[in-house]
Design an enzyme around this catalytic site. Structure first.
Site, short mmCIF file in Angstrom:
data_model
loop_
_atom_site.label_atom_id
_atom_site.label_comp_id
_atom_site.label_asym_id
_atom_site.label_seq_id
_atom_site.Cartn_x
_atom_site.Cartn_y
_atom_site.Cartn_z
N SER A 238 0.84 -1.20 0.00
CA SER A 238 0.00 0.00 0.00
C SER A 238 0.87 1.24 0.00
O SER A 238 2.00 1.22 0.50
CB SER A 238 -0.89 0.02 1.25
N ASP A 239 0.36 2.33 -0.57
CA ASP A 239 1.01 3.61 -0.32
C ASP A 239 0.86 3.90 1.17
O ASP A 239 0.00 3.33 1.86
CB ASP A 239 0.39 4.71 -1.16
N CYS A 240 1.68 4.80 1.67
CA CYS A 240 1.79 4.95 3.12
C CYS A 240 0.57 5.66 3.72
O CYS A 240 0.33 6.83 3.44
CB CYS A 240 3.07 5.69 3.47
#
Length: 358
Positions: A238-240
Site C-alpha cells: 500500500s502507499d503509506c
C-alpha cells in the site's frame, strides 16, 4: 537461487511462524523473530533518482529529466548505479545491525504514473504524460535496479497502481472515474510492461479510488488484472497510510479491522502504515482466514530470499565502499544532466518584458 527455490524456502520458513508472527511481517516495519533467526527489516526505501534519505549518494536529475533524455540504456545505467550504492549502504547497515527506515534495498520506485494534471504536484517523479515512453523507461529502470543475476541486487516497485495523479490534496478521498478504453490505453501499459518484461518485484497501490474501489483493495485491478491476467507473483504494498484511507476517508468499510481484511483479501501483501496491526482482530472476528495471511507472508519472504538476506555470504557484499558517489558515478550524473538542460536565450528581450510588467 531461482524464484521457485525462493518460494519453497519462503514457504518452509513461514510455516514455522505463529499467526501473530506472520501478521507482524506484513507491516513495512517487519519485526524480528529471534527464535527463527530473522532480523528486523524496514521495507520503505526510496531511490527514484538516487538512494534517498540515508546520507551520501549520487543524486541524479529527477525522473522527468531522465525521460527528457529519451535514452533507455542511460536510464538502465542510472538505476544500476542506484542499486549498487544501495547495496553499499545496506552492507554497512547490516554490519552494524541498523535496520531503520530508508536503509533496506527494497526501493519504492519507479513512479510510472501518467502526468496529466499539474495540480498533482509530483510530476517530477514521473516519466511524463506519454504511456509508451513511461513504459519503455520504466522497464529500463526496473532492470537496472534488480539486475539479472541469481539474486536481486535490489528490488524495484512500480507505483502507484492505478489511475493516479489527480490533485494532491484530494488523493485520500478522490474517486478517479475512467473508461476501460482509457485505462488500458493510457494508465496500465507501463505497469503491464514492467511486470511482464522487466519482472518487477513489487507494485504499490495508490491512495485514491478508481471507479468506486480503493486502489489498495481493488478487486478488479489487483486480483483480476495484476494477479490473474498478468500473472504477477511479486508483492503488493500500500502507499503509506492508504489502508487507513479506506476506512477513514473513502468510508468503504466501517472499521479498521474490515479495512485490513478487504485489503488482504484483494492481495495487498504489505502495509505501509499501521492498519495491518488490526489483522489479528480481523482474524479473530472471522473476517479473514489464516491462509490469506500465510500467502502474503510467503510472497514477502520470497523477495527477502531472492535478495540473499539468509545466505551465509550475502550476495554483493564485496562491492567496494569507495564506489559510493565515486567519480565514475558523478560523470554519469553529468552525462544525464546535459541532454535535458534548456538554457534561456534572448536575455535582453526577456529583461525588457520584465521591466514592462513593472
Amino acid at each position: 537461487m531461482t524464484k521457485n527455490e525462493a518460494k519453497i524456502k519462503a514457504k518452509e520458513l513461514v510455516a514455522k511462524m505463529t499467526v501473530e508472527e506472520k501478521i507482524s511481517q506484513l507491516l513495512y516495519t517487519s519485526a524480528p523473530i529471534e527464535r527463527l533467526g530473522i532480523k528486523a527489516y524496514n521495507w520503505w526505501n526510496e531511490g527514484s533518482h538516487g538512494v534517498a534519505r540515508a546520507g551520501t549518494a549520487t543524486v541524479f536529475p529527477h525522473t522527468i529529466a531522465m525521460a527528457a533524455t529519451f535514452d533507455p540504456e542511460l536510464v538502465e545505467k542510472i538505476a544500476d548505479v542506484i542499486s549498487t550504492e544501495g547495496r553499499i549502504k545496506y552492507n554497512q547497515h547490516v554490519k552494524y545491525n541498523d535496520f531503520d527506515i530508508f536503509k533496506g534495498i527494497t526501493f519504492w520506485a519507479p513512479n510510472i504514473n501518467i502526468f496529466r494534471d499539474p495540480r498533482w504536484g509530483r510530476g517530477q517523479e514521473t516519466f511524463g504524460e506519454d504511456p509508451f515512453l513511461s513504459a519503455t523507461l520504466g522497464v529500463s529502470f526496473v532492470k537496472g535496479i534488480q539486475g539479472d543475476g541469481e539474486f536481486y541486487k535490489a528490488t524495484a516497485c512500480s507505483k502507484h497502481f492505478a489511475v493516479h495523479s489527480g490533485p494532491e490534496k484530494d488523493r485520500h478521498g478522490f474517486d478517479a472515474q475512467v473508461s476501460l478504453h482509457d485505462m488500458y490505453e493510457t494508465y496500465l501499459p507501463a505497469f503491464e510492461k514492467t511486470v511482464k518484461e522487466a519482472g518487477v518485484a513489487g507494485v504499490m497501490g495508490a491512495y485514491n479510488r478508481t471507479n468506486g474501489h480503493p486502489c489498495c483493495a481493488h478487486p478488479y485491478l489487483l486480483k483480476e488484472v495484476l494477479r490473474k491476467n498478468w500473472n504477477f507473483d511479486g508483492y503488493i504494498v500500500s502507499d503509506c497510510g492508504a489502508l487507513n484511507d479506506i476506512y477513514e476517508h473513502h468510508k468503504y468499510v466501517n472499521t479498521k479491522a474490515e479495512a485490513a481484511a478487504v485489503s488482504l483479501k484483494n492481495t495487498c501483501d504489505l502495509n505501509c502504515g499501521e492498519i495491518y496491526q488490526h489483522l489479528i482482530d480481523a482474524y479473530e472476528e472471522d473476517l479473514i482466514t489464516e491462509e490469506y495471511i500465510t500467502v502474503a507472508a510467503e510472497r514477502l519472504y520470497t523477495i527477502r530470499f531472492l535478495l540473499g538476506e539468509f545466505e551465509e555470504t550475502r550476495p554483493f557484499s564485496d562491492i567496494s565502499y569507495d564506489k559510493l558517489d565515486c567519480k565514475e558515478h558523478r560523470e554519469l550524473n553529468l552525462k544525464t544532466a546535459q541532454p535535458w538542460m534548456v538554457l534561456l536565450e534572448n536575455k535582453n528581450n526577456f529583461m525588457e518584458y520584465l521591466s514592462e510588467l513593472k
